[in-house]
Design a protein around this motif. Structure first.
Motif, PDB file in Angstrom:
ATOM      1  N   ARG A 151       0.833  -1.209   0.000  1.00  0.00           N
ATOM      2  CA  ARG A 151       0.000   0.000   0.000  1.00  0.00           C
ATOM      3  C   ARG A 151       0.862   1.252   0.000  1.00  0.00           C
ATOM      4  N   PRO A 207      -4.671   4.209  -3.646  1.00  0.00           N
ATOM      5  CA  PRO A 207      -3.660   3.179  -3.345  1.00  0.00           C
ATOM      6  C   PRO A 207      -4.196   2.069  -2.452  1.00  0.00           C
ATOM      7  N   ASN A 208      -4.995   2.418  -1.472  1.00  0.00           N
ATOM      8  CA  ASN A 208      -5.511   1.428  -0.526  1.00  0.00           C
ATOM      9  C   ASN A 208      -6.566   0.535  -1.174  1.00  0.00           C
ATOM     10  N   LEU A 223      -5.725   9.464  -0.999  1.00  0.00           N
ATOM     11  CA  LEU A 223      -5.827   8.493   0.099  1.00  0.00           C
ATOM     12  C   LEU A 223      -6.523   7.213  -0.338  1.00  0.00           C
ATOM     13  N   SER A 225      -5.410   0.192   7.015  1.00  0.00           N
ATOM     14  CA  SER A 225      -5.906   0.648   5.724  1.00  0.00           C
ATOM     15  C   SER A 225      -7.402   0.967   5.724  1.00  0.00           C
ATOM     16  N   SER A 278      -0.837   8.918   2.589  1.00  0.00           N
ATOM     17  CA  SER A 278      -1.220   7.510   2.598  1.00  0.00           C
ATOM     18  C   SER A 278       0.001   6.612   2.763  1.00  0.00           C
ATOM     19  N   GLY A 279       1.060   6.887   1.999  1.00  0.00           N
ATOM     20  CA  GLY A 279       2.281   6.091   2.122  1.00  0.00           C
ATOM     21  C   GLY A 279       2.904   6.214   3.498  1.00  0.00           C
ATOM     22  N   SER A 336       1.695   6.557  -6.837  1.00  0.00           N
ATOM     23  CA  SER A 336       0.601   7.504  -7.132  1.00  0.00           C
ATOM     24  C   SER A 336       1.087   8.936  -7.024  1.00  0.00           C
ATOM     25  N   SER A 372       1.113   4.101  -2.907  1.00  0.00           N
ATOM     26  CA  SER A 372       0.927   5.508  -2.552  1.00  0.00           C
ATOM     27  C   SER A 372       2.038   6.372  -3.135  1.00  0.00           C
ATOM     28  N   SER A 427      -1.574  11.118  -1.554  1.00  0.00           N
ATOM     29  CA  SER A 427      -0.771   9.922  -1.803  1.00  0.00           C
ATOM     30  C   SER A 427       0.412   9.835  -0.841  1.00  0.00           C
TER      31      SER A 427
END
Length: 396
Positions: A132, A326-327, A323, A278, A268-269, A139, A136, A265
């Motif tokens: 994930r 990617p998840n 957000l 997640s 999120s990472g 992305s 991110s 992104s």
């Protein structure tokens, strides 16, 4: 030089592969008037260069996925980039608008390899929170492209003609081929020797489409992409035609919303690497995305729509996409273990389907003097994405 899977260089390469779509679209948008003048074509006909590119991009993914399950990611990636490079060069020397439209289809088809095989390679090499986080950061690279691509296109037009844009894309494709050939190892662990035989091909896609977890997360991602694309498709109409801002200001606004995706992104990472669950990131992103889109509708309907009221909501909405995507993509891929190519192709195809539908709705219902349609289509897709995710959580 070999790029190891956990290196920054590897992440950048995968990001650039997937960014062939926004680069090919957004670099060429400023050249549409010049193409029309040069090739004696109407705006609607020039617009077909975008439509056919998207069609080629969507369809080719369904072929590249299974082919990569059979022959490996690397050779199919080189073939896809080769098609992209050749078609880009052909676009640069196209003698007529019909030739340009045709070659744009093949350019889109080649670009489809980038997104599909990027997703398949991430599925091959990474698991869990690491996957994930990797998606991110990829992305982040992808969504930097829409920020810089229009500026690159304008810069090329200042020193050359519209043909220079496609020439630069051809050079970029050639560099990608060399980088892949010399810098990337094969990622697939075991090839499916029957992947492209009709019975296995159909069976694999049926397996993907009958997997409720996969379909649920893939639709969450696709509908969120549709929400984003409703903004992309309507942004110039709303900002320039309705609100009356200059093209320069529009470029800055488009860049600021692109930065919103990049920020989402990155966050999120970062949070995935720190162990944040997640589902919490997905639930938060989807809820805020729907809330911001509904607020856009309310602002539009009350006649309060202006740049200062719209821009913060648009940035929040695009941040949420950074957000969500990617998840959602990782959970979809994680549910299908041994046919990552077909699964990745299905994700890309569903994204393009949702994006095309959003663009169609905006173009058909845009009234020419309000921002209502953009807001309403964004809200429609955002609410649908949240509803599907909520249903998935309820039935767990």
């Amino acid at each position: 030089m070999q790029f190891k899977p956990k290196s920054v260089g590897f992440t950048i390469i995968l990001g650039v592969l997937a960014a062939m779509l926004p680069l090919s679209i957004d670099m060429g948008l400023p050249a549409f008037p010049a193409i029309g003048t040069s090739l004696n074509a109407s705006p609607a006909t020039v617009g077909l260069t975008l439509s056919l590119f998207m069609v080629g991009y969507a369809i080719s993914q369904l072929a590249f996925g299974p082919l990569s399950d059979r022959y490996g990611r690397k050779p199919i990636l080189i073939i896809g980039c080769g098609l992209f490079t050749f078609a880009s060069a052909a676009c640069a020397i196209a003698p007529s608008i019909n030739a340009l439209v045709a070659w744009r289809f093949f350019q889109g088809a080649g670009a489809g390899a980038g997104m599909t095989l990027m997703l398949a390679m991430v599925r091959d090499l990474f698991e869990g929170a690491t996957a994930r986080a990797q998606l991110s950061y990829i992305s982040l690279v992808i969504n930097t492209a829409p920020i810089i691509a229009p500026t690159i296109g304008v810069g090329i037009l200042a020193i050359s003609s519209w043909r220079g844009i496609y020439g630069l894309l051809a050079v970029g494709g050639l560099i990608l081929i060399l980088t892949i050939a010399l810098g990337l190892d094969e990622s697939i662990k075991s090839r499916d020797l029957n992947a492209i035989k009709p019975h296995r091909l159909i069976g694999n896609y049926l397996r993907v489409l009958n997997n409720r977890v996969f379909i649920g997360y893939a639709l969450v991602d696709a509908l969120s992409f549709g929400c984003l694309f409703a903004y992309v498709a309507a942004s110039s109409l709303v900002m320039i035609n309705v609100l009356g801002i200059s093209t320069t200001t529009y470029g800055l606004i488009f860049a600021s919303t692109g930065i919103g995706i990049v920020a989402g992104s990155f966050i999120s990472g970062l949070l995935n690497n720190r162990g944040v669950p997640s589902p919490r990131l997905l639930g938060f992103g989807l809820a805020i995305s729907a809330t911001s889109a509904i607020t856009l509708v309310l602002v539009s309907m009350t006649g309060a729509a202006q740049l200062l009221t719209l821009l913060p909501l648009l940035i929040i909405n695009t941040f949420c996409y950074g957000l969500i995507a990617p998840n959602a993509i990782h959970h979809a891929l994680e549910s299908v273990e041994d046919i990552a190519g077909s699964a990745a192709a299905s994700i890309g195809f569903l994204e393009m389907l949702a994006g095309s539908l959003a663009s169609f709705l905006v173009s058909v219902f845009f009234d020419g003097h309000t921002v209502n349609v953009m807001s309403e289509v964004m809200a429609l897709f955002a609410i649908a994405s949240l509803a599907i995710y909520s249903k998935m959580q309820f039935h767990k």
